[in-house]
Structures are given as structure tokens and as C-alpha cells.
Design an enzyme around this catalytic site. Structure first.
Site, mmCIF file in Angstrom:
data_model
loop_
_atom_site.group_PDB
_atom_site.id
_atom_site.type_symbol
_atom_site.label_atom_id
_atom_site.label_comp_id
_atom_site.label_asym_id
_atom_site.label_seq_id
_atom_site.Cartn_x
_atom_site.Cartn_y
_atom_site.Cartn_z
ATOM 1 N N ALA A 1 0.802 -1.227 0.000
ATOM 2 C CA ALA A 1 0.000 0.000 0.000
ATOM 3 C C ALA A 1 0.833 1.275 0.000
ATOM 4 O O ALA A 1 0.327 2.338 -0.351
ATOM 5 C CB ALA A 1 -0.952 -0.011 1.201
ATOM 6 N N ALA A 2 2.106 1.181 0.374
ATOM 7 C CA ALA A 2 2.957 2.379 0.355
ATOM 8 C C ALA A 2 3.759 2.491 -0.940
ATOM 9 O O ALA A 2 4.583 3.392 -1.086
ATOM 10 C CB ALA A 2 3.905 2.376 1.553
ATOM 11 N N GLY A 3 3.497 1.589 -1.887
ATOM 12 C CA GLY A 3 4.238 1.608 -3.154
ATOM 13 C C GLY A 3 3.606 2.549 -4.166
ATOM 14 O O GLY A 3 2.629 3.235 -3.880
ATOM 15 N N ARG B 1 16.048 -15.408 -12.174
ATOM 16 C CA ARG B 1 14.620 -15.603 -12.320
ATOM 17 C C ARG B 1 14.059 -16.570 -11.276
ATOM 18 O O ARG B 1 12.994 -16.341 -10.708
ATOM 19 C CB ARG B 1 14.410 -16.142 -13.736
ATOM 20 C CG ARG B 1 13.009 -16.237 -14.215
ATOM 21 C CD ARG B 1 13.059 -16.916 -15.585
ATOM 22 N NE ARG B 1 11.825 -17.618 -15.855
ATOM 23 C CZ ARG B 1 10.748 -17.016 -16.348
ATOM 24 N NH1 ARG B 1 10.766 -15.738 -16.614
ATOM 25 N NH2 ARG B 1 9.651 -17.700 -16.560
ATOM 26 N N GLN C 1 0.395 -15.325 2.091
ATOM 27 C CA GLN C 1 -0.830 -14.526 1.935
ATOM 28 C C GLN C 1 -2.028 -15.410 1.579
ATOM 29 O O GLN C 1 -3.147 -15.153 2.041
ATOM 30 C CB GLN C 1 -0.598 -13.416 0.909
ATOM 31 C CG GLN C 1 0.453 -12.407 1.439
ATOM 32 C CD GLN C 1 0.593 -11.161 0.599
ATOM 33 O OE1 GLN C 1 -0.044 -11.019 -0.456
ATOM 34 N NE2 GLN C 1 1.430 -10.228 1.043
ATOM 35 N N VAL D 1 -1.867 -8.422 -8.550
ATOM 36 C CA VAL D 1 -1.205 -7.476 -9.455
ATOM 37 C C VAL D 1 0.311 -7.698 -9.435
ATOM 38 O O VAL D 1 0.981 -7.608 -10.457
ATOM 39 C CB VAL D 1 -1.538 -6.017 -9.047
ATOM 40 C CG1 VAL D 1 -0.772 -5.013 -9.889
ATOM 41 C CG2 VAL D 1 -3.040 -5.763 -9.147
ATOM 42 N N ASP E 1 -2.849 -5.076 -19.976
ATOM 43 C CA ASP E 1 -2.515 -5.518 -21.333
ATOM 44 C C ASP E 1 -3.717 -5.325 -22.256
ATOM 45 O O ASP E 1 -3.583 -4.891 -23.395
ATOM 46 C CB ASP E 1 -2.087 -6.984 -21.302
ATOM 47 C CG ASP E 1 -1.001 -7.219 -20.261
ATOM 48 O OD1 ASP E 1 0.150 -6.866 -20.524
ATOM 49 O OD2 ASP E 1 -1.335 -7.704 -19.163
ATOM 50 N N HIS F 1 0.712 -12.449 -17.974
ATOM 51 C CA HIS F 1 1.049 -11.021 -17.967
ATOM 52 C C HIS F 1 2.569 -10.908 -18.100
ATOM 53 O O HIS F 1 3.293 -10.866 -17.109
ATOM 54 C CB HIS F 1 0.580 -10.334 -16.692
ATOM 55 C CG HIS F 1 1.171 -8.952 -16.561
ATOM 56 N ND1 HIS F 1 0.859 -7.936 -17.423
ATOM 57 C CD2 HIS F 1 2.105 -8.453 -15.724
ATOM 58 C CE1 HIS F 1 1.564 -6.862 -17.106
ATOM 59 N NE2 HIS F 1 2.337 -7.150 -16.081
HETATM 60 P P1 NAX Z 1 6.692 -0.553 -5.553
HETATM 61 O O1 NAX Z 1 8.019 -1.180 -5.345
HETATM 62 O O2 NAX Z 1 6.578 0.916 -5.721
HETATM 63 O O3 NAX Z 1 5.734 -0.956 -4.341
HETATM 64 C C1 NAX Z 1 5.601 -2.248 -3.877
HETATM 65 C C2 NAX Z 1 5.316 -2.173 -2.391
HETATM 66 O O4 NAX Z 1 5.023 -3.488 -1.943
HETATM 67 C C3 NAX Z 1 6.504 -1.671 -1.567
HETATM 68 O O5 NAX Z 1 6.085 -0.581 -0.764
HETATM 69 C C4 NAX Z 1 6.883 -2.883 -0.732
HETATM 70 O O6 NAX Z 1 7.354 -2.534 0.562
HETATM 71 C C5 NAX Z 1 5.588 -3.639 -0.671
HETATM 72 N N1 NAX Z 1 5.730 -5.074 -0.393
HETATM 73 C C6 NAX Z 1 6.682 -5.929 -0.805
HETATM 74 N N2 NAX Z 1 6.492 -7.134 -0.319
HETATM 75 C C7 NAX Z 1 5.366 -7.084 0.427
HETATM 76 C C8 NAX Z 1 4.661 -8.030 1.199
HETATM 77 N N3 NAX Z 1 5.095 -9.287 1.327
HETATM 78 N N4 NAX Z 1 3.539 -7.633 1.830
HETATM 79 C C9 NAX Z 1 3.113 -6.356 1.721
HETATM 80 N N5 NAX Z 1 3.755 -5.407 1.024
HETATM 81 C C10 NAX Z 1 4.866 -5.768 0.382
HETATM 82 O O7 NAX Z 1 6.061 -1.339 -6.784
HETATM 83 P P2 NAX Z 1 4.801 -0.928 -7.693
HETATM 84 O O8 NAX Z 1 5.267 -0.105 -8.816
HETATM 85 O O9 NAX Z 1 3.718 -0.417 -6.827
HETATM 86 O O10 NAX Z 1 4.424 -2.348 -8.308
HETATM 87 C C11 NAX Z 1 3.896 -3.384 -7.499
HETATM 88 C C12 NAX Z 1 3.864 -4.697 -8.260
HETATM 89 O O11 NAX Z 1 3.003 -4.606 -9.398
HETATM 90 C C13 NAX Z 1 5.215 -5.137 -8.810
HETATM 91 O O12 NAX Z 1 5.379 -6.523 -8.557
HETATM 92 C C14 NAX Z 1 5.083 -4.908 -10.295
HETATM 93 O O13 NAX Z 1 5.928 -5.748 -11.053
HETATM 94 C C15 NAX Z 1 3.625 -5.238 -10.504
HETATM 95 N N6 NAX Z 1 2.987 -4.769 -11.731
HETATM 96 C C16 NAX Z 1 2.051 -5.564 -12.313
HETATM 97 C C17 NAX Z 1 1.325 -5.190 -13.418
HETATM 98 C C18 NAX Z 1 0.289 -6.075 -14.014
HETATM 99 O O14 NAX Z 1 -0.256 -5.710 -15.051
HETATM 100 N N7 NAX Z 1 -0.060 -7.241 -13.457
HETATM 101 C C19 NAX Z 1 1.592 -3.888 -14.074
HETATM 102 C C20 NAX Z 1 2.279 -2.904 -13.205
HETATM 103 C C21 NAX Z 1 3.320 -3.449 -12.271
HETATM 104 O O15 NAX Z 1 4.537 -3.573 -12.968
#
Ligand code: NAX
Length: 327
Positions: free
Chosen positions: A12-14, A100, A114, A131, A161, A189
Site C-alpha cells: 500500500a505504500a508503493g 529468475r 498470503q 497485481v 494488457d 502477464h
Molecule cells: P513498488 O516497489 O513501488 O511498491 C511495492 C510495495 O510493496 C513496496 O512498498 C513494498 O514494501 C511492498 N511489499 C513488498 N512485499 C510485500 C509483502 N510481502 N507484503 C506487503 N507489502 C509488500 O512497486 P509498484 O510499482 O507499486 O508495483 C507493485 C507490483 O506490481 C510489482 O510486482 C510490479 O511488477 C507489478 N505490476 C504488475 C502489473 C500487471 O499488469 N499485473 C503492471 C504494473 C506493475 O509492474
């Protein structure tokens, strides 16, 4: 007036969280008459928890009439308590030198935990959208870790997509994006996904006939949609966030409130249709009504499409194979 529903959002802070939470609280996901309680999960890390508090201060400062409550969590067992909807956005990003398979197993641990937490404490009807990448495989892992919940309630996000493909078609044909129907994206995806406009119409006309250019489909359209995420990173220096949040809103809104007969793309566990093995979380065309999605069945798969579908399926099966020992 309706009683509040509980919505969990992880990460949620991302970046995506920052583009997503305000829209959920404004009623854009579940309707302008549906109050929500936000149950926000971040990693226990002090910086992440502090950043989460900052986001919550801003949510407060919006004075959203529909925001009936919010909570900060660092443990999925409390974050997912009684949730009706769970948007699993947080994931482990690929770090420098990370292979990978390391990425897969780091995320497998997160999504196993989760999934188990959802199984233990969430509403029995919880609708889950994954997501965080690798989204399809993470959804598969969460689903397998939650045997007491309906499998069909675990989905992965292919909507970005789908929306990217729709916009490329609108640009190419010069027609409004809203008039596109019967578009879909098959598979993972990832750049292997197969955006398929063979059945699509635009203002009732066949998109395939309007474009009438197989080379454009193969050499321009598919690579543009497939590599769009990388193009955004290249241009912005950061990965897609607002468009990803928008797609998450679209996915959940259509699932909950219905697509009115329109095809949308969701990553859903296969029941074996189109020769996709049972349980593989795969992008499929669906319609949605009364809180349920329904696969669009019986579409013809020509040789080119079969080749593309097999390619994206192969990648997904390899991902699944890489985490099998952890489930
Ligand atoms: P950010 O790195 O800005 O934010 C992710 C946040 O998740 C961070 O604040 C981190 O502390 C938190 N986090 C990590 N592990 C956690 C856990 N176990 N429990 C709770 N919080 C946790 O990434 P952001 O740009 O917001 O992207 C989030 C994810 O979406 C990434 O994995 C990214 O690859 C994926 N995406 C997926 C897309 C899709 O179409 N399915 C498109 C957009 C995006 O690339």
C-alpha cells in the site's frame, strides 16, 4: 444506505498503491454508494510502515465520504481479517544479480503466506486480484495455498494488457476506444501474452477487416503491447503505476458490478478450456454479471493463435514448475 465492505490492499505504500487507494476510497471501484474500510498491508520494515502512515494521512485529508475506516498492518493474518476484496499488489521486485528462479521463490514465499492468511481469516467469498509480478503464478500460488476458498475467486491482472491493446487499436483505426468490443488477451502477464483482435469489433465493424494487415499485427501491434511495460520504464524511469492502478480498478469494478455483456480480460484458473491445463491462471476473455465471471467459450483458435497461446502457456508452465516444490 449500504454497510461498509472491507478491502485489503498490499504494497500500500508503493507506487501503484499511491495511484490506487484514493480511487478506491472515492468509490470508483465498488460504486459511489458503497462505503469501504481499507485494510492496508506493508512489510514490517520501519521505512515502509512510516510511508504507509503518510499515505493514510493523505487519505484522511481527502475527507472521502465513502471511507468508513482504515487500518495499517504488517501481518497478513490481521490485514486480511474478514476482507471482502483483496488486491495483492506488493511483491518482491527483481534486485541486481537476482536470477529468475530466486525471484520466483521469493514471491512464492510471499504468496504462500498470503494465500494461507486469506484461507484462515478472509470472508468466504473474498474476491482476490493479484497485481504483483509474476502475477499469474503468484495468483496460482495463493489459490493453491487457500484450499477452503473457491478457486475461481483468485484472479490475476491482465487488464492493463487489454487496455493497452484497445488503445493501440483505437489509434490505428482512428475510432474511439470506448467503441471496441470483443477484444482479449490470452495467457501470461508478460511479453509473451497474446493480444487477439480477431473477434473484435469497433462500432459494429470487424477490427481485423478494418485493419486488414497481418504484418502490422505480428510485427507492430503484438510487440508494442507486449513490450509496453519496458517502454514506460524507459521513458519515465519508473514502471507503470497510474495505468496499472486504473486497470486494477477496471478489473474489480467489472467483476463486482458487471461488464454489461462486454468482453473483458481476466487471468483466471483454467477449467481445461482451450486446452489450457486445469488450474493454470491464464488470461481469457470473460463477461461478468452478478459478481461472477463467465468464460467466453467456443472461439475458433487458428494456427497462428495456437502457436502464440502455446508460447505463453509454456512460459507459465515453466514458472509453475519452478515453484512446485514450495507448494
Ligand atoms: P513498488 O516497489 O513501488 O511498491 C511495492 C510495495 O510493496 C513496496 O512498498 C513494498 O514494501 C511492498 N511489499 C513488498 N512485499 C510485500 C509483502 N510481502 N507484503 C506487503 N507489502 C509488500 O512497486 P509498484 O510499482 O507499486 O508495483 C507493485 C507490483 O506490481 C510489482 O510486482 C510490479 O511488477 C507489478 N505490476 C504488475 C502489473 C500487471 O499488469 N499485473 C503492471 C504494473 C506493475 O509492474
Amino acid at each position: 444506505s449500504k454497510s461498509p465492505v472491507r478491502v485489503a490492499v498490499t504494497g500500500a505504500a508503493g507506487q501503484i498503491g499511491y495511484a490506487l487507494l484514493f480511487r478506491i476510497a472515492a468509490g470508483e471501484m465498488l460504486g459511489k454508494d458503497q462505503p469501504v474500510v481499507l485494510q492496508l498491508l506493508e512489510i514490517p520494515d520501519e521505512k515502509a510502515q512510516k510511508a504507509l502512515k503518510g499515505v493514510m494521512m493523505e487519505l484522511e485529508d481527502c475527507a472521502f465520504p465513502l471511507l468508513a475506516g482504515m487500518e495499517a498492518h504488517s501481518d497478513p493474518m490481521t490485514a486480511f481479517k474478514d476482507v471482502d476484496y483483496a488486491l495483492l499488489v506488493g511483491a518482491r521486485p527483481r534486485g541486481p544479480g537476482m536470477e529468475r528462479k530466486d525471484l520466483l521463490s521469493a514471491n512464492a514465499q510471499i504468496f504462500t503466506a498470503q494465500g494461507k492468511a486469506l484461507n484462515a481469516v478472509a470472508s468466504r467469498n473474498v474476491k482476490v486480484l493479484v497485481v504483483g509480478n509474476p502475477a499469474n503464478t503468484n495468483a496460482y500460488i495463493a489459490m493453491k495455498s487457500a484450499p477452503d476458498l473457491p478457486r475461481r475467486n483468485f484472479t490475476a491482472m491482465l487488464r492493463l494488457d487489454h487496455n493497452r491493446a484497445a488503445s493501440q487499436i483505437a489509434a490505428r483505426t482512428g475510432k474511439p476506444v470506448a467503441s471496441i468490443e470483443k477484444l482479449t488477451v490470452w495467457g501470461n502477464h508478460s511479453p509473451t501474452m497474446y493480444a487477439d483482435y480477431r473477434f473484435a469489433t469497433i462500432g459494429g465493424q470487424s477490427v481485423k477487416q478494418l485493419i486488414n494487415d497481418d504484418a502490422w499485427n505480428r510485427d507492430t501491434f503484438l510487440p508494442t503491447v507486449g513490450k509496453r511495460g519496458a517502454a514506460i520504464i524507459e521513458a519515465r524511469g519508473l514502471s507503470s503505476a497510474a495505468s496499472a492502478a486504473n486497470a486494477a480498478i477496471d478489473h474489480m469494478r467489472d467483476w463486482v458490478l458487471g461488464s454489461n455483456g462486454k468482453w473483458v480480460t481476466m487471468g483466471i484458473p483454467s477449467d481445461g478450456q482451450y486446452d489450457i491445463p486445469q488450474d493454470v491462471v491464464f488470461g481469457f476473455p470473460v463477461t461478468t454479471e452478478n459478481g461472477e465471471y463467465k468464460l467466453v467459450e467456443g472461439l475458433e483458435i487458428d494456427a497462428f493463435s495456437r502457436e502464440r497461446i502455446n508460447l505463453t502457456l509454456k512460459e507459465l508452465l515453466e514458472e509453475q514448475d519452478g515453484v512446485k516444490h514450495l507448494l
